[in-house]
Design an enzyme around this catalytic site. Sequence first.
Site, PDB file in Angstrom:
ATOM      1  N   GLU A 188     -37.463-123.745  43.649  1.00 58.05           N
ATOM      2  CA  GLU A 188     -36.824-124.850  44.386  1.00 58.05           C
ATOM      3  C   GLU A 188     -37.057-124.751  45.888  1.00 58.05           C
ATOM      4  O   GLU A 188     -37.386-125.737  46.540  1.00 58.05           O
ATOM      5  CB  GLU A 188     -35.321-124.911  44.097  1.00 58.05           C
ATOM      6  CG  GLU A 188     -34.951-125.707  42.856  1.00 58.05           C
ATOM      7  CD  GLU A 188     -35.129-124.926  41.559  1.00 58.05           C
ATOM      8  OE1 GLU A 188     -35.420-123.724  41.632  1.00 58.05           O
ATOM      9  OE2 GLU A 188     -34.995-125.530  40.485  1.00 58.05           O
TER      10      GLU A 188
ATOM     11  N   HIS B  60     -23.529-124.980  36.125  1.00 57.80           N
ATOM     12  CA  HIS B  60     -24.251-126.226  35.886  1.00 57.80           C
ATOM     13  C   HIS B  60     -23.363-127.467  35.969  1.00 57.80           C
ATOM     14  O   HIS B  60     -23.782-128.536  35.542  1.00 57.80           O
ATOM     15  CB  HIS B  60     -24.924-126.207  34.505  1.00 57.80           C
ATOM     16  CG  HIS B  60     -26.181-125.400  34.444  1.00 57.80           C
ATOM     17  ND1 HIS B  60     -26.184-124.057  34.191  1.00 57.80           N
ATOM     18  CD2 HIS B  60     -27.474-125.752  34.616  1.00 57.80           C
ATOM     19  CE1 HIS B  60     -27.428-123.614  34.185  1.00 57.80           C
ATOM     20  NE2 HIS B  60     -28.228-124.621  34.454  1.00 57.80           N
TER      21      HIS B  60
END
Lengths: 371, 424
Positions: A94, A163
Amino acid sequence: MLGAARRQLGSAPMLGQVLRRLRPATSARAYSAAAKEMTVREALNSALDEEMSADPSVFLMGEEVGEYQGAYKITKGLLDKYGPDRVLDTPITEAGFTGIAVGAAYQGLRPVVEFMTFNFSMQAIDHIINSAAKSNYMSAGQINVPIVFRGPNGAAAGVGAQHSQCYAAWYAHVPGLKVLAPYSAEDARGLLKAAIRDPDPVVFLENELLYGESFPISAEVLDSSFSLPIGKAKVEREGKDVTIIAYSKMVGYALQAAEILSKEGISAEVINLRSIRPLDRAAINASVRKTNRLVTVEESFPQHGVGAEICMSVVEESFEYLDAPVERIAGADVPMPYAANLERMAVPQVDDIVRAAKRTCYRSVPMAATA
Amino acid sequence: MASFTAAAKFLAPVAAARSGGDSRAPPPPFPSASLRPRRKPAPSRLRTVLAVSSDVLSGNKSAPAAAAHSAVTREEALELYEDMVLGRIFEDMCAQMYYRGKMFGFVHLYNGQEAVSTGFIKQLNQADCVVSTYRDHVHALSKGVPARSVMAELFGKATGCCRGQGGSMHMFSAPHNLLGGFAFIGEGIPVATGAAFAAKYRHEVLKESGPDGLDVTLAFFGDGTCNNGQFFECLNMAQLWKLPIVFVVENNLWAIGMSHLRATSDPEIYKKGPAFGMPGVHVDGMDVLKVREVAKEAIERARRGEGPTLVECETYRFRGHSLADPDELRKPDEKSHYAARDPITALKKYIIEQNLATESELKSIEKKIDDVVEEAVEFADASPLPPRSQLLENVFSDPKGFGIGPDGKYRCEDPLFTQGTAQV
């Protein structure tokens, strides 16, 4: 380990569909059978497709956006249509690929970065904030950053604390970023197209549980030139007794709550923020001046959140119009638990909104009586 | 690639040695043979250059091998000399101005490392990009940003290259393709890799590249950064996508007070290039002519579309990490060892020995630069502070931000917006 977690996530859309079947209320909206419908997923996909087709400097990058067709299939078919030069599968990096996209935007390209979920944007937040949001200012306007960061945000279902977080307030805190949160298919199409055309960095917060939901959609919205204003909220339902302000999935909950309230004689106005930053203070205050009561609804943590900012805008501009204390509905102030019953308690439910709206109208019932 | 023999040490990637089935031999992206360098590869007469890390590792204190450089013309030599002197005098002036309270915050000076900035950046075109770190003043100067703009920026004045909104660690200049100083370790590397990605994208998708090949990006960073994940992430992607970038490590041996040898499992950074399939080159960063030679080859390679190169320049900073650093950990003998290898003195000696210019000609260059830097200070001092109205400007490229046009309406209400033709 991370990889395994992500692969698990890849199967989450199915999980989402199961959950949607378990939620009967969302399909209870009354729509004309003749109206054309579109899912949020199709709306996002078509917006990407049209903007890529219109402007060759638009390209996609992220994990699994190409050959896998998107972890949530938002980018389905785009690799075939635009080729691997414009639909880039990246390694699981990322920080690296987000920074690369930002650098490409410095040089005039228009990258659309997909985070498999916004939770993973934490690994790249330095580039979103320091490299993207601040460059136009630091360079005194010499280097603008036309980039879109998009992906599912907020709680999914059963995926646990790491998450399941909403980043609206995080990114909305930062000058130099525009933060959008679509609810319907119309929002998704119009806002994503506006985001891609915008000359500044846009954080585009989708919701996994909305991807498969269908919404009626007009011919105007289907036109490839369609786009929505950044910074403008939408009155989803007009009312006169209380204003309910929400974004993303919570708009649907607010609409359901308004339906329930109407049966009890309370007319609720529902505002879909669409844009978290800039915040449409004009729309918020106009509604509150009309209804004199306010309930804010957000899925994220309560402290320093979007609800607090909405409330402050009313305190600053329309304090004397308030007939009742502002009510804030937010997620519980805990990391997301895994167990389904705890998870349900940790995020706002329609009943919570109904109760809060009644409290503002001095028609509250003790919580124990309704729970 | 073989021409990298000019460097002190060169490691070629081992991909070619792998088993068959790996059909990665790329077609040359620029078919025109004229783009290939005409110059024959320099013979490998540059044997061991005294390498700082290997020097420190082995305790070898022998004198550097006699310098032997490929021909440099008088004009080139003087250009290099002038640029290095500018870097040095400018930074010395910054220290003075800092202590006089004219600039503030963190100010990181470049003294001692000039051969790297000059050796690399002077080989670039205007359209090529530089991405720097918090130690960015001299990179900006080498890329052509006027000294007065940089000085005014440091003074926090409206005439600075970023109107006083960037500061010492954040120099940007769009016309010079200086894409910023980045204050966090490793942060600039992905941005630089992105600029290189854009160059390739312009060539392959938008079909926009000029006849000379791809625009090249130089990413500058230090030894400390080479332990950061973004470094490895970008080496991987740059090589994977064959991006026109040169990763320039300015290994000055110290990450603030952390010795490179205490921080890094394998201190020979250039070896990390081949691990990702790209050449890794080690060069004496105190010798501008050697740096220049390596830079030329790496940049040409990138321009031809052959992908990235990792270059480790062994150098040394003559001052502390920043002007706030008491610099107590570096040993005096280490400092004097490198002070004796001052890159500017070395070039001066070479120029005179080779009869490229006389001492008085070099003196007049120094005098000229003195005047340039004096003038920069006067300009910065006399320049106005940014006006109050500037505070809220430039948050967004969109003039008023928030998607609102000059007429006060939402820009999307402009009919051109929805036709997709408005520049929004």
